[in-house]
Structures are given as structure tokens and as C-alpha cells.
Design an enzyme around this catalytic site. Sequence first.
Site, PDB file in Angstrom:
ATOM      1  N   CYS A   1       0.753  -1.156  -0.046  1.00  0.00           N
ATOM      2  CA  CYS A   1      -0.269  -0.092  -0.253  1.00  0.00           C
ATOM      3  C   CYS A   1       0.937   1.367   0.027  1.00  0.00           C
ATOM      4  O   CYS A   1       2.255   1.174   0.034  1.00  0.00           O
ATOM      5  CB  CYS A   1      -0.922  -0.175   1.173  1.00  0.00           C
ATOM      6  SG  CYS A   1       0.104   0.036   2.651  1.00  0.00           S
TER       7      CYS A   1
ATOM      8  N   HIS B   1       6.090   6.246  -2.598  1.00  0.00           N
ATOM      9  CA  HIS B   1       7.266   6.947  -3.042  1.00  0.00           C
ATOM     10  C   HIS B   1       7.165   8.414  -3.254  1.00  0.00           C
ATOM     11  O   HIS B   1       7.893   9.172  -2.867  1.00  0.00           O
ATOM     12  CB  HIS B   1       8.007   6.148  -4.122  1.00  0.00           C
ATOM     13  CG  HIS B   1       7.921   4.622  -3.901  1.00  0.00           C
ATOM     14  ND1 HIS B   1       7.893   3.796  -4.842  1.00  0.00           N
ATOM     15  CD2 HIS B   1       8.066   3.997  -3.003  1.00  0.00           C
ATOM     16  CE1 HIS B   1       8.000   2.424  -4.596  1.00  0.00           C
ATOM     17  NE2 HIS B   1       8.122   2.527  -3.438  1.00  0.00           N
TER      18      HIS B   1
ATOM     19  N   ARG C   1      11.519  -4.743   6.440  1.00  0.00           N
ATOM     20  CA  ARG C   1      12.345  -4.690   5.229  1.00  0.00           C
ATOM     21  C   ARG C   1      13.908  -4.681   5.737  1.00  0.00           C
ATOM     22  O   ARG C   1      14.037  -4.232   6.770  1.00  0.00           O
ATOM     23  CB  ARG C   1      12.043  -3.305   4.773  1.00  0.00           C
ATOM     24  CG  ARG C   1      12.324  -2.946   3.429  1.00  0.00           C
ATOM     25  CD  ARG C   1      11.602  -1.960   2.683  1.00  0.00           C
ATOM     26  NE  ARG C   1      12.209  -1.569   1.349  1.00  0.00           N
ATOM     27  CZ  ARG C   1      12.889  -0.457   1.357  1.00  0.00           C
ATOM     28  NH1 ARG C   1      13.020   0.173   2.498  1.00  0.00           N
ATOM     29  NH2 ARG C   1      13.380   0.018   0.457  1.00  0.00           N
TER      30      ARG C   1
ATOM     31  N   ALA D   1       2.869   1.676   2.908  1.00  0.00           N
ATOM     32  CA  ALA D   1       4.382   1.027   2.893  1.00  0.00           C
ATOM     33  C   ALA D   1       5.371   1.422   2.052  1.00  0.00           C
ATOM     34  O   ALA D   1       6.557   1.626   2.313  1.00  0.00           O
ATOM     35  CB  ALA D   1       3.981  -0.343   2.123  1.00  0.00           C
TER      36      ALA D   1
HETATM   37  S1  CFN Z   1       9.027  -0.299  -3.208  1.00  0.00           S
HETATM   38 FE1  CFN Z   1      11.027  -0.491  -4.222  1.00  0.00          FE
HETATM   39  S2  CFN Z   1      12.508   0.863  -3.747  1.00  0.00           S
HETATM   40  S3  CFN Z   1      11.059  -0.473  -6.471  1.00  0.00           S
HETATM   41 FE2  CFN Z   1      12.334  -2.030  -5.914  1.00  0.00          FE
HETATM   42  S4  CFN Z   1      14.210  -1.428  -5.611  1.00  0.00           S
HETATM   43 FE3  CFN Z   1      11.188  -3.978  -4.119  1.00  0.00          FE
HETATM   44  S5  CFN Z   1       9.115  -4.081  -3.625  1.00  0.00           S
HETATM   45 MO1  CFN Z   1      10.598  -4.507  -1.832  1.00  0.00          MO
HETATM   46  S6  CFN Z   1      10.823  -2.754  -0.832  1.00  0.00           S
HETATM   47 FE4  CFN Z   1      12.383  -3.001  -2.213  1.00  0.00          FE
HETATM   48 FE5  CFN Z   1      13.352  -1.160  -3.617  1.00  0.00          FE
HETATM   49 FE6  CFN Z   1      12.790   0.238  -5.815  1.00  0.00          FE
HETATM   50 FE7  CFN Z   1      10.072  -2.524  -2.957  1.00  0.00          FE
HETATM   51  S7  CFN Z   1      14.131  -2.058  -1.888  1.00  0.00           S
HETATM   52  S8  CFN Z   1      12.497  -5.043  -2.656  1.00  0.00           S
HETATM   53  S9  CFN Z   1      11.770  -4.430  -6.403  1.00  0.00           S
HETATM   54  N1  CFN Z   1      11.744  -2.235  -3.877  1.00  0.00           N
HETATM   55  C1  HCA Z   2       6.554  -3.524   0.972  1.00  0.00           C
HETATM   56  C2  HCA Z   2       7.937  -4.044   1.449  1.00  0.00           C
HETATM   57  C3  HCA Z   2       8.426  -5.270   0.681  1.00  0.00           C
HETATM   58  C4  HCA Z   2       7.693  -6.402   1.112  1.00  0.00           C
HETATM   59  C5  HCA Z   2       8.444  -7.632   0.798  1.00  0.00           C
HETATM   60  C6  HCA Z   2       7.868  -9.048   0.462  1.00  0.00           C
HETATM   61  C7  HCA Z   2      10.055  -5.282   1.122  1.00  0.00           C
HETATM   62  O1  HCA Z   2       6.321  -3.734  -0.334  1.00  0.00           O
HETATM   63  O2  HCA Z   2       5.853  -3.198   1.874  1.00  0.00           O
HETATM   64  O3  HCA Z   2       6.663  -9.120   0.022  1.00  0.00           O
HETATM   65  O4  HCA Z   2       8.418  -9.963   0.527  1.00  0.00           O
HETATM   66  O5  HCA Z   2      10.651  -5.506   0.128  1.00  0.00           O
HETATM   67  O6  HCA Z   2      10.265  -5.573   2.251  1.00  0.00           O
HETATM   68  O7  HCA Z   2       8.488  -4.884  -0.740  1.00  0.00           O
END
Ligand code: CFN
Ligand code: HCA
Length: 531
Positions: free
Chosen positions: A52, A185, A86, A55
Site C-alpha cells: 500500500c 514513494h 524490510r 508501505a
Molecule cells: S517499493 Fe521498491 S525501492 S521498486 Fe524495488 S528497488 Fe522491491 S518491492 Mo520490496 S521494498 Fe524493495 Fe526497492 Fe525500488 Fe520495494 S528495496 S524489494 S523491487 N523495492
Molecule cells: C513492501 C516491502 C517489501 C515487501 C516484501 C515481500 C520489502 O512492499 O511493503 O513481500 O516479501 O521489500 O520488504 O516490498
Amino acid sequence: MAKERDELLDKYSVRVFKNRKSHITQLEFSDAPDEIAANTRAIPGIVTARGCCYAGCKGVVVGPMKDAVVITHGPIGCAFYSWGTRRNKAKSSYEGEPNFIPYSFCTDMRAPDIVFGGEKKLEAGIDEIMQMFSPKCIFICSTCPIGLIGDDVQAVARRVEEKYGITAVGYSCEGYKGVSQSAGHHIANNGLMRYVIGKGEKAPKTKYSINILGEYNIGGDGWEQERVLKKIGYEVVSVFTGDGSYETMKNAHLADLNLVMCHRSINYIAEMMKTKYGIDWLKVNFIGVGATCKSLRMMAEYFNDPELTKRTEEVIAEELAEIQEDMEYYKSKLKGKTAGIFVGGSRSHHYQLLLKDFGIDTTIAGYEFAHRDDYEGREIIPQIKADADSKNIEEITVEREEGYKDRYTEEELAGMRAAGVELDTYGGMIRDMKKGHIVVDDYNMFETDQLIEKYKPDIFFSGIKDKYAIQHGGVVSRQMHSYDYSGPYAGFRGAVIFGRDITMSLYTNAWALVTPPWKTAPMLEGSLGGG
Ligand code: CFN
Ligand code: HCA
């Protein structure tokens, strides 16, 4: 006919079929869509893997800033379930500054607060935080009920700033805003831009100073990047936001160049800093050995100094020599395997390049919440439409690059490889995939099961929510969000750790011993109508 895609969609009702069809493409088939629908609302009840808005703001962007207190304004569950989930690593403290990441702060909104309003409770909570911790910066992150009852968190932030002389940012990042974490974001970035960046005066000490944007230090990735960059001679002013801090981000506007690692979550700030401070940005990728070398060379080219170029080549040679033997060993174990990869908004593409380094082909891939530019490799037009308090968000407009080519044919790809042309690692995901392969936006559990059955990848990269369902089906799964407690995977040394981890996973014979329960017995038993 795009066989696998059509079979996948075949099971859906007409309404769902129409929607999902636009989110799934099978490459090089004329009847598969040339463009992919993305960043749209998930179908209610479809069991999407998305998160969401809260998050995205609290968990992803502002959460890793260790010397700032992040207070969740909402019910306690929102704070508990976003506490330490995270893997953004942070040093326990730097230069005596505090690290609040291990804490969870929350207003614990209850029914009477929802009825009578929660602003007073929020201010009392902040008074308590000030007495106990006196942070220099506080981020207030609202969860769903706050938007419904209309608490003005921006006004509270202004009052806190006045009362204590600190920086406070109110974020209206209620979970339901936008369609995924992506809106969070954007909201987080707006606040950092308006209230944090530009507040400091500490100029960089050296000639080539940079910020790394969109690097969240999962499993220590950011530290590996900093190690290499410092070895070359760069000064890292601040990292957004992995192992990051309010104290360093204040000075980010004084750096020479912004590197954009995760383009999806942070392109907003890069563009805004370009407009406001004239700082250029480069889209880089430090996941994958080839991609890392390419990114370092692009940086040297940007600064255009023969000394820096020489040093860059020296460091690349040293680093490659250090990992060569291990890389070759793991490549010999992994070459020819196939993978599926489904992560949030940027890793699914970044990791395809590291997989390529080991000779692994990605046959099925997609993102949870990426935008079309992440798939189609489009150029961002510098146009940000969101008011600074993030009450109204509008997505950035994107347009096709001139001369942009969507997909290369197999022949074109072979020709380019033979001629030593490096494939464009910085465009979207689609153009790096091959004929017959499938790209799925906002994948769900049903599609995951179907894709695994049809493509039978040797390994499937995803997140915690889907990992165990996949493993119960007898397919190795590794978490690409958290690296399953391992890492770093970035840069040179990270590539070796990644190779080691997936070799261990693939060569564990446990998978061959698993007979999924549904192969021998029906999963659901019972009768309708009672009795
Ligand atoms: S929201 Fe982003 S910030 S888009 Fe990417 S690299 Fe994932 S979903 Mo989990 S939290 Fe994580 Fe980053 Fe960019 Fe999220 S560190 S792994 S693919 N990510
Ligand atoms: C998020 C955080 C997440 C969840 C990871 C997962 C992360 O989207 O709120 O579903 O395993 O990287 O911690 O993307």
C-alpha cells in the site's frame, strides 16, 4: 497466437479476462499487446502481491533514515506490521548520531480518537518523543483512518517545528492512496525535497561528489557500492535512503551528480533536483558485474577526466580479478538454467542482468507496481505534478525516446552480441527478454501457479507472500526483496554471494524429494449445506 498467454487468460471470466489481457504480454507475438498496462488499480479480490501507499512512504523511502523518528499515525497494527520487516541495513550509529530504526513509534489510534480526532494525541506523542529522544527530524506517516477523519498532519508538523525548532514532515500517505506503494514513494519524495534537501551547508571535500538515489541498502547493497565508489575516489555525500540520515541528506544539493539506482521509487527527486539545483542524474545499475562496470564507466565519462577514467579502469580490473575464479565456478554450475522473477518495481529487470552473468535465462518476469516506463524503457519528461504537501498526486507523463526500439528479434540480438554491442541495460524490461517469454504486470497467485506449471523455471524469485506457496509446489524460491537474510548482492563481491546462494539453493536435493500434497490427495474436503 501467443499460446501460453492465451492459456493463462483462458480461465478468467470475461470482465477479468479483458483487464488482465492488457497487463500480460508474450514477446514477439503479433496478437500480444505491444504496450503493457501498468500502474492501474488491481482487481478487487484477485490476491495481488502489491503493498500500500503507507508501505511505500513509511516502509520504503523514509523508514531507512536512521536519525529521524518515523511516527505512524494510525492504529497499532499498521505500526507493528511495518516494524523491521524490510532488510534495510543501517550502522548502529555514525559520528555519535542516533539510530531509531529498531524502534516502532505509533499514536495507537482507538475508537474515541477516530470519533473525536487524533491531532492532540499525535502532538502528545511527539512531546513524549522529544522528551525521550530529542531527534532533529520527525516524519509523521498517516495510515488509512487518518484520511477518513481528516486529521491535518501537515499542520501538526508545522506546530512541532515551531515548538521545538526541529524539522517535521507530515505525510498524507494513507494506505488506500494511489494504486500501490508507488504513490507512497512519490509522496515521501515530495516531503524530502521540500523540507530536508537544501537545509545543510556542508560542502563536499573532494572533486567528484555524488548522491546515490534509490539505494535502500537491502542486505548491505549500498555498502558494497560505496566501497567501490570510494576506492575509485568518489565522495558519497548521501544515500537515499539506505543507511541514510537526515544529517547527510540536508547537504545532498551540494553534490556534483545524482546516481539513480532504483529509478521507480526516486526518479521524482532526481528530476526535481535537476530543476531546482541543476544537478544532473545518471540512471545506473550496480546489480550484475557487466552492469556495474558499465555504470562506473558511464560515471567516468560524465566527469570526463582522464585521471578518473584511468582509476576507474584500474579498479574494475582489480575487482574483476578478485571475483573471476568464483564467478566462473558458479557459472559452470548455473549456465543453462531458467528463472522467473517477480519483484516490486525495479529489481525484476536489474536482476535479469546478474542472472545473465551466470548464463541463466529469465523466461517469465514482471513487477508488482512498476509504471510503463519501467517495462517499455521510455524517457522521462521533466514534469512533476503533485502539490508539495502531497494531497494531490498526479503521475509523471512519459514519452517514447526518439529512435527507441521496443524489441529486438532473436537475429538482431545475436548479431548485436556477435558484434560486441552491449544491450541497453537501462531501458525497460521488455526489450531484454526473448521471443516466447512472458511479461506480467501486477501478477497474482493464480497466475504464478499457472506460469510455473507452463514454463517450469528452475528457480523463482519473488517475495515472502508467495515464496512458500511456490516451494510447496517443488520449485526453489528465493526472496528478491530481502535476499532471504543474505546479501549484499550488488557490485562485484555481491555477484559472487548471489551466485553462491542460488547454487546452494538449486543443488539442494530437497526439491526433488518433495511431492506436493495435491499430487496425491485432494486439498479441500467437506460438504456443502452442513452435516
Ligand atoms: S517499493 Fe521498491 S525501492 S521498486 Fe524495488 S528497488 Fe522491491 S518491492 Mo520490496 S521494498 Fe524493495 Fe526497492 Fe525500488 Fe520495494 S528495496 S524489494 S523491487 N523495492
Ligand atoms: C513492501 C516491502 C517489501 C515487501 C516484501 C515481500 C520489502 O512492499 O511493503 O513481500 O516479501 O521489500 O520488504 O516490498
